[in-house]
Design a protein around this motif. Structure first.
Motif, PDB file in Angstrom:
ATOM      1  N   LEU A 144       3.446  -0.709 -15.817  1.00  0.00           N
ATOM      2  CA  LEU A 144       2.866   0.534 -15.295  1.00  0.00           C
ATOM      3  C   LEU A 144       2.224   0.293 -13.937  1.00  0.00           C
ATOM      4  CD1 LEU A 144       2.476   3.497 -16.119  1.00  0.00           C
ATOM      5  CD2 LEU A 144       0.235   2.873 -17.011  1.00  0.00           C
ATOM      6  N   ASP A 145       1.556  -0.837 -13.775  1.00  0.00           N
ATOM      7  CA  ASP A 145       0.994  -1.187 -12.461  1.00  0.00           C
ATOM      8  C   ASP A 145       2.096  -1.266 -11.404  1.00  0.00           C
ATOM      9  OD1 ASP A 145      -1.535  -1.304 -13.481  1.00  0.00           O
ATOM     10  OD2 ASP A 145      -1.574  -3.476 -13.710  1.00  0.00           O
ATOM     11  N   LYS A 146       3.210  -1.849 -11.784  1.00  0.00           N
ATOM     12  CA  LYS A 146       4.325  -1.952 -10.843  1.00  0.00           C
ATOM     13  C   LYS A 146       4.888  -0.575 -10.508  1.00  0.00           C
ATOM     14  CE  LYS A 146       8.823  -4.168 -10.204  1.00  0.00           C
ATOM     15  NZ  LYS A 146       9.869  -5.020 -10.827  1.00  0.00           N
ATOM     16  N   ALA A 147       4.984   0.285 -11.506  1.00  0.00           N
ATOM     17  CA  ALA A 147       5.521   1.630 -11.265  1.00  0.00           C
ATOM     18  C   ALA A 147       4.639   2.415 -10.310  1.00  0.00           C
ATOM     19  CB  ALA A 147       5.670   2.373 -12.593  1.00  0.00           C
ATOM     20  N   TYR A 148       3.326   2.220 -10.399  1.00  0.00           N
ATOM     21  CA  TYR A 148       2.385   2.924  -9.519  1.00  0.00           C
ATOM     22  C   TYR A 148       2.010   2.102  -8.293  1.00  0.00           C
ATOM     23  CZ  TYR A 148       1.445   6.902 -12.612  1.00  0.00           C
ATOM     24  OH  TYR A 148       1.557   8.057 -13.347  1.00  0.00           O
ATOM     25  N   ALA A 149       2.734   1.030  -8.029  1.00  0.00           N
ATOM     26  CA  ALA A 149       2.525   0.201  -6.834  1.00  0.00           C
ATOM     27  C   ALA A 149       1.112  -0.379  -6.794  1.00  0.00           C
ATOM     28  CB  ALA A 149       2.811   1.006  -5.566  1.00  0.00           C
ATOM     29  N   LYS A 150       0.640  -0.860  -7.958  1.00  0.00           N
ATOM     30  CA  LYS A 150      -0.706  -1.429  -8.034  1.00  0.00           C
ATOM     31  C   LYS A 150      -0.700  -2.959  -8.032  1.00  0.00           C
ATOM     32  CE  LYS A 150      -2.803   2.523  -8.248  1.00  0.00           C
ATOM     33  NZ  LYS A 150      -3.701   2.973  -7.153  1.00  0.00           N
ATOM     34  N   LEU A 151       0.455  -3.565  -8.016  1.00  0.00           N
ATOM     35  CA  LEU A 151       0.527  -5.027  -7.938  1.00  0.00           C
ATOM     36  C   LEU A 151       0.438  -5.444  -6.468  1.00  0.00           C
ATOM     37  CD1 LEU A 151       3.350  -5.836 -10.538  1.00  0.00           C
ATOM     38  CD2 LEU A 151       0.881  -5.905 -10.860  1.00  0.00           C
TER      39      LEU A 151
END
Length: 486
Positions: free
Chosen positions: A467-474
């Motif tokens: 989910l972090d990757k989907a929302y560009a949080k990584l």
């Protein structure tokens, strides 16, 4: 003699201490941030992406160098054993360098070949050539394209770093979860082992049957076997983490941290939705940069049909001689004098400008531009496809995260209840009001509940990372300063 003895002893002891210190330094412990930082520094994929970025910087400098003066130097020596002859047509009454009318038998209109009196058999030149681009629209577009190409390389490096952060985080938590599982197995084994000893004593005193001892022994054996499986699985998890970090496989690696530090945020979706934009995704940034490159490619093809202007300068020294050796002598007679010149190399200089105007190229430019425009159209079509892919990824990973949270809550309740049942059943058995079968069943149920709980916990962790990757949080940049702890 004693001095020699101490010298030999020192030479043997010091390397041993250094080796021991090196081996001690090899035992390194890593937190999550330190693991990611180590991977971002040492992972092969990141190293190659970083090299690609450096290549792009060199490409920009290479393109810039096209507009700087291009200087070449050359030295040439040549000897002609037979010089080419000069040819002249005899025309009566017309002036000529050589009076052909004095040659016997020549007639009007004859062609005469005579020896080359204007060139010596050996000649030499030494000079430099300077070319300077004065104007080229294609060059100006190329400078912009080079900068954009460098930006593309940096974004590709960032994409690689995000992938490394994702893989290392998943591998790290797999090790951490397995550590907790093994610790739980140790607790269960200790508890069942205590139960086995108590039951054995009760059997000796006639308060329990031998089959009760056997049942508990079977449960204990199964626990030890399952623990061994998880230990082997843990070795594989550590190997995977080392691989993701590009950490030496032969060195020891331990992870620092525990799952109590992990916080599950149920309001994550609302936080992520605030300020969300497709442009935050690295895939969108890459596509946008590729589009800019394609637009510049079209401009460059248009520019190739425009005039370009360049200047040149040629300067140097030249000489001639009857022999090759004569080219290296430092004196020669000056015409009509008895004096000798300082040397036989004489300077020459030429400069000018060149205007290149493309007139007709067989319609190649027309079709090249058409192909580039169609390629740009494909990139523009990819925007809609990418947005749909991102929307699907967000929706899918959001659903997985919600489901995994619910599963985790359920498994946590089951584990708590199974632990309560196991404790009560054991107490009842020890007080003689319960059966041995109930105890073994309760222990098996507790073991399965614990396995299910940690499986659900790892699923939540993986869903959170996705989910972090989907929302560009990584964000790889926040790990740049982390250093491994020893």
């Amino acid at each position: 003699m004693k001095s020699l003895y101490y010298l030999l002893l020192f030479s043997l002891v010091v390397p041993l201490r250094v080796t021991a210190q090196t081996q001690s330094d090899e035992k390194t412990s890593f937190t999550l941030d330190e693991s990611i930082s180590y991977a971002l520094t040492n992972a092969v994929a990141v190293k190659n992406a970083r090299v690609d970025s450096q290549i792009s910087e060199s490409k920009v400098k290479e393109t810039t160098g096209i507009g700087l003066p291009q200087i070449n130097g050359s030295v040439a020596l040549q000897h002609n054993p037979k010089l080419p002859r000069f040819y002249s047509k005899y025309t009566a009454g017309q002036p000529s360098i050589i009076d052909l009318s004095q040659i016997p038998g020549i007639e009007n209109g004859d062609v005469v070949a005579f020896q080359n009196v204007f060139q010596l058999p050996s000649n030499g030149t030494a000079g430099i050539t300077v070319n300077q681009l004065l104007f080229s629209r294609s060059y100006l577009v190329g400078l912009k394209a080079a900068d954009t190409y460098k930006d593309l390389a940096y974004k590709t490096e960032e994409q690689t770093q995000i992938q490394v952060v994702e893989m290392v985080t998943k591998a790290y938590y797999a090790v951490l979860v397995n550590n907790e599982r093994i610790a739980l197995f140790d607790d269960n084994i200790a508890r069942v082992d205590t139960l086995l000893r108590n039951t054995t004593e009760m059997n000796k005193n006639g308060f329990s049957e031998a089959i009760d001892v056997d049942r508990i022994q079977v449960s204990l054996n199964n626990l030890k076997t399952d623990r061994l499986k998880f230990v082997n699985s843990q070795n594989l998890s550590l190997a995977l983490l080392k691989f993701q970090m590009n950490y030496p496989m032969e060195k020891e690696l331990t992870v620092v941290g525990n799952l109590d530090e992990l916080r599950v945020n149920e309001n994550l979706f609302n936080e992520y939705q605030d300020g969300w934009d497709y442009k935050n995704r690295i895939e969108y940034k890459l596509l946008d940069t590729q589009r800019k490159l394609q637009e510049l490619d079209i401009k460059n093809k248009y520019s190739n049909s425009l005039p370009s202007l360049s200047g040149y300068l040629n300067m140097g020294y030249g000489t001639q001689s009857p022999t090759i050796g004569g080219l290296f002598k430092t004196e020669s007679k000056i015409a009509n004098t008895a004096e000798f010149g300082p040397d036989r190399w004489y300077p020459y200089t030429a400069f000018g400008v060149t205007l290149n105007v493309p007139i007709f190229t067989g319609l190649q430019h027309t079709y090249q531009i058409q192909q580039s425009k169609l390629a740009l159209l494909k990139l523009q079509n990819n925007y809609n496809s990418l947005k749909q892919s991102i929307d699907l990824s967000i929706e899918q990973n959001t659903l997985l995260y919600k489901n995994s949270l619910e599963t985790l809550k359920s498994q946590q309740d089951n584990m708590r209840l199974a632990d309560k049942v196991a404790r009560v059943t054991k107490i009842k058995y020890e007080q003689g009001v319960g059966s041995n079968i109930e105890v073994t069943d309760a222990e098996n149920s507790l073991k399965q509940a614990q396995i299910n709980y940690y499986n659900a916990l790892y699923d939540v962790i993986v869903a959170k990372i996705d989910l972090d990757k989907a929302y560009a949080k990584l964000d790889p940049s926040k790990y740049a300063t982390a250093q491994p702890a020893k």
